[in-house]
Design an enzyme around this catalytic site. Structure first.
Site, PDB file in Angstrom:
ATOM      1  N   ASP A 230     -22.904  19.677  30.698  1.00 60.73           N
ATOM      2  CA  ASP A 230     -21.880  18.940  31.380  1.00 60.73           C
ATOM      3  C   ASP A 230     -21.760  17.624  30.477  1.00 60.73           C
ATOM      4  O   ASP A 230     -22.656  17.575  29.707  1.00 60.73           O
ATOM      5  CB  ASP A 230     -22.631  18.368  32.903  1.00 60.73           C
TER       6      ASP A 230
HETATM    7  C1  GLC Z   1     -17.826  15.961  34.297  1.00 62.84           C
HETATM    8  C2  GLC Z   1     -18.073  16.979  35.667  1.00 62.84           C
HETATM    9  C3  GLC Z   1     -17.693  18.299  34.822  1.00 62.84           C
HETATM   10  C4  GLC Z   1     -16.644  18.237  34.024  1.00 62.84           C
HETATM   11  C5  GLC Z   1     -16.979  17.847  33.030  1.00 62.84           C
HETATM   12  C6  GLC Z   1     -15.986  17.541  32.013  1.00 62.84           C
HETATM   13  O1  GLC Z   1     -18.697  14.948  34.332  1.00 62.84           O
HETATM   14  O2  GLC Z   1     -19.306  16.879  36.179  1.00 62.84           O
HETATM   15  O3  GLC Z   1     -17.594  19.023  36.317  1.00 62.84           O
HETATM   16  O4  GLC Z   1     -16.133  19.658  34.057  1.00 62.84           O
HETATM   17  O5  GLC Z   1     -17.545  16.506  33.221  1.00 62.84           O
HETATM   18  O6  GLC Z   1     -14.768  16.644  32.687  1.00 62.84           O
END
Ligand code: GLC
Length: 756
Positions: A230
């Site tokens: 993430d």
């Molecule tokens: C965010 C979210 C994730 C997302 C990623 C990119 O923090 O937790 O679901 O796909 O970062 O935006």
């Protein structure tokens, strides 16, 4: 593309570089070898593609105009695998047109508490439904040669302190609930990528947890794509690569690239592991590039219409007293509430889509009838505006039917933080009560990403749950309200009367950086049904404008051997006078004395469309896994021998048909016999009588003499038996004088363990 050959040509620096992003949304390129920088973008229910240099992972900066579909909470209420696949297909088309190689989603985390700020983005409290929905979505997107990123793996069930909190869960709960959703998605969907969670999992960050990323995800489930973090979830990139985490996102400004190079040079990271990570990434990169359609386009208006059809099929009819719905256009109808004009249709955070348009119910209903309107409340506030309330009450009083459009404001539920209560804004609860007081034909349409308390539910005639229904939600609502579409969705989560009833209530969101899942496997209806606790609306519940009859439940067998599959069939008839779709649910219930289990567990569902009077046979196939629980002593799934019921329900609490079956005993679960082992466990083992020889009779004799002296009271032989078999081996010594010598005891223990 021969990826191994490419990797063999790469320098150490190039390989290290490929394991970390180029910017917010791109992987690095390797110009020298003709490897382009491919793009990934959010999801999951629309394409949030941002321009280079204006990337963020929480939806602050703008993104391209795109079509916003209903969020996962509503999609899962459809219980419709084909619908999820259809959404995936349209998203895949949009990604091809926008040259996005992977769309980040679906989210398959289980809804442990109604308070989680991202529940709108997740499917269910039930792992089977969640896994099936996620798998269907993945299949749809990937059918267009675009990847998905199943997320957030795993145990990301809250937003509070999400980047540090340690989710502590026992193994059985993890397997049966929190992993099972991802397992279903991986096995059923084969996602190209998986995104790890921010949090720790039993003490180890999701971004460097070998047990989840490699032992389970790859070795047990067969995942063969690449894993990514993430955004900003990396703790130690080198440890992550060793654990099975291939790609760090977003870019680290090459800081971690240098750490990886150093680690290889100083031997902390075996270069073969790095090569494997790069191969995994390039395999997916070329899977996309080799099927890329540079001429791809899509029809945004067509997708908007698809979003409208899908929205209608995600709306749950929760109440419809006196068949008030569908609305008759001849009636005087009032739409009241700001969400009739400008509906809440999606969540806040990384999934926030720059919707190409927004269709509210007021606009959409114009094609059906004359509608009066009153705003009723200011969005994003708790306080009542007296003028707006007064106008709304007058408008309701003057109408035959008053339809309220209320729900949770965007600030009430979001990525990044959790709710602290389950209430609607006070001004909205007041509005509902005031309108219902002056108009007995009051309908409430809800726009919320997760359950809300409904103190007024008994004072309104009809309730529709529209969740966050995407940019065309108003069209779906109008089509359902006026009967063009017969509502067919059912709740994918329980709506409790009050937050305090929820099983996680005492342990959500935990204290400091530790959250303990003390409710164990008893999540959602698994808890409420076991406790026979009444709820506002149960899991799997939803009404229709028609009625259905369930008949002729048949099992292929009533006695199963271990390992055998069971075929189940049931007939569903549309007993009303309009066409409709029914979600048939199959639950398995263990009815023998065995390990503690939920009262029932969803193990099958099918949605069937029926014309008035039509009957169809719905079929299910249950593998042994449908009857199994996770046995931690075996580190595997285990089916207890005994009796089970197959329950066919219109909801988890509306069981229409039941059939029983027996499953033959399986191999006993081996255990190490010690002096602490109870007699009751020993006598289950083969050869117990010979091995224990007359030890038990010696004990019985002692107790019988006590009985003769009236020492046992009126407990009688039942108590005698239970006391004796409830003794550990070492405890028997107290009742056998000194005939159970240490030598004899050890011989007994050794004999049992030798025969295992
Ligand atoms: C965010 C979210 C994730 C997302 C990623 C990119 O923090 O937790 O679901 O796909 O970062 O935006």
């Amino acid at each position: 593309m021969d990826v191994k050959k490419i990797v063999a040509q790469m320098t150490l620096e190039e390989k290290a570089g490929l394991c970390s992003g180029k910017d917010s949304w791109h992987l690095k390129s390797v110009e020298r070898l003709g490897i382009p920088a491919v793009m990934v973008s959010d999801g999951p229910h629309g394409l949030r593609k941002q321009d280079i240099g204006r990337g963020d992972h929480v939806g602050m900066n703008d993104s391209i105009v795109a079509v916003c579909y209903p969020t996962a909470a509503g999609l899962a209420s459809s219980f419709d695998r084909e619908l999820l696949t259809r959404v995936g297909e349209t998203l895949g088309e949009e990604c091809q047109a926008e040259n996005v190689s992977v769309i980040l989603g679906p989210g398959a985390n289980i809804k442990r508490s109604p308070l989680c700020g991202r529940n709108f983005e997740y499917f269910s409290e039930d792992p089977y439904l969640s896994g099936e929905m996620a798998a269907a979505h993945i299949r749809g997107v990937q059918s267009k040669h675009v990847g998905t990123s199943l997320k957030h793996f795993c145990l990301n069930n809250q937003e509070t302190r999400r980047m540090a909190v340690d989710a502590r869960v026992d193994e059985r709960t993890m397997r049966e609930i929190y992993l099972a959703s991802f397992e279903g998605a991986v096995k059923g969907g084969k996602p190209w990528t998986v995104m790890c969670s921010y949090n720790k999992i039993n003490g180890i960050y999701g971004s460097e947890n070998k047990k989840t990323l490699t032992d389970i995800l790859r070795d047990e489930w067969g995942f063969d794509g690449y894993t990514m973090t993430d955004w900003g979830a990396v703790n130690d990139h080198v440890q992550g690569i060793i654990a099975g985490l291939e790609l760090e996102m977003p870019a680290s400004g090459e800081r971690t690239d240098r750490l990886v190079v150093e680690a290889v040079k100083n031997g902390a990271l075996d270069e073969k592991i790095l090569d494997q990570a790069v191969e995994r990434i390039l395999t997916i990169v070329y899977r996309y590039l080799e099927n890329r359609d540079p001429k791809a386009t899509f029809d945004r208006e067509k997708h908007h219409q698809i979003a409208r059809e899908i929205a209608a099929d995600t709306i749950v009819l929760l109440k419809n007293e006196n068949n008030l719905l569908p609305l008759s256009p001849e009636k005087k109808i009032a739409f009241i509430g700001a969400y009739a004009q400008k509906p809440r249709f999606q969540g806040s955070g990384s999934s926030h889509i720059n919707a190409s348009k927004l269709l509210g119910a007021l606009e959409a209903a114009a094609e059906y009838a004359e509608i009066t309107y009153a705003q009723g409340f200011q969005d994003e506030t708790d306080t009542t505006d007296p003028a707006l309330l007064k106008e709304a009450v007058e408008t309701a009083r003057a109408a035959d039917i008053a339809v309220l459009f209320v729900g949770l404001p965007g600030t009430f539920e979001s990525e990044g933080y959790d709710r602290t209560h389950m209430r609607l804004p006070r001004c909205q609860d007041e509005l509902v009560e005031a309108v219902a007081a002056v108009n007995p034909n009051t309908v409430v349409v809800l726009h919320n990403g997760s359950p809300v308390e409904m103190p007024w539910a008994d004072r309104v005639s009809a309730i529709l749950e529209a969740y966050l229904g995407g940019q065309a939600v108003g069209g779906g609502e109008a089509d359902v309200l006026f009967g063009k579409v017969n509502p067919s969705a059912k709740l994918a989560e329980t709506f409790p009367y009050q937050l305090e009833d929820n099983p996680s209530f005492l342990n959500f969101p935990g204290d400091g950086d530790v959250v303990e899942y003390k409710e164990g496997i008893y999540v959602g209806y698994r808890y409420y049904d076991k406790k026979k606790m009444p709820v506002r609306f149960p899991f799997g519940f939803g009404l229709s404008y028609t009625t259905f009859a369930y008949t002729n439940l048949k099992l292929s067998k009533n006695h199963l051997q271990q390992g055998e599959t069971l075929a189940v069939s049931v007939d569903i008839t549309n007993t009303g006078n309009i066409k409709g779709k029914e979600i048939v649910q199959l639950y398995v219930q263990s009815t023998h004395e065995g390990i503690s289990r939920p009262a029932k567990e969803l193990k099958g569902f099918e949605k069937v469309a029926l014309e008035p009077g039509e009957t169809k046979t719905v079929r299910f196939e249950l593998t042994p896994r449908a009857f199994a629980y996770y046995e931690v002593k075996l580190n595997d799934w285990y089916v207890e021998g005994g009796s089970y019921d197959i329950l066919i329900g219109a909801s988890s609490q509306d069981i229409r048909l039941k059939e029983s079956l027996e499953i033959a005993a399986g191999t006993p679960i081996p255990f190490e016999v010690t002096a602490d082992t109870l007699i009751k466990d020993l006598i289950q083992l083969p050869g117990a009588n010979e091995i224990l020889d007359d030890l038990i009779r010696e004990v019985e004799k002692r107790f019988q003499s006590a009985d003769e002296e009236g020492g046992l009271g009126d407990a009688g032989s039942e108590m005698l038996k239970n006391i004796i078999i409830g003794m550990p081996l070492h405890g028997v010594r107290s009742w056998t004088d000194d005939t159970l010598t240490e030598e004899r005891l050890q011989r007994i223990i050794q004999t049992f363990n030798q025969q295992k």
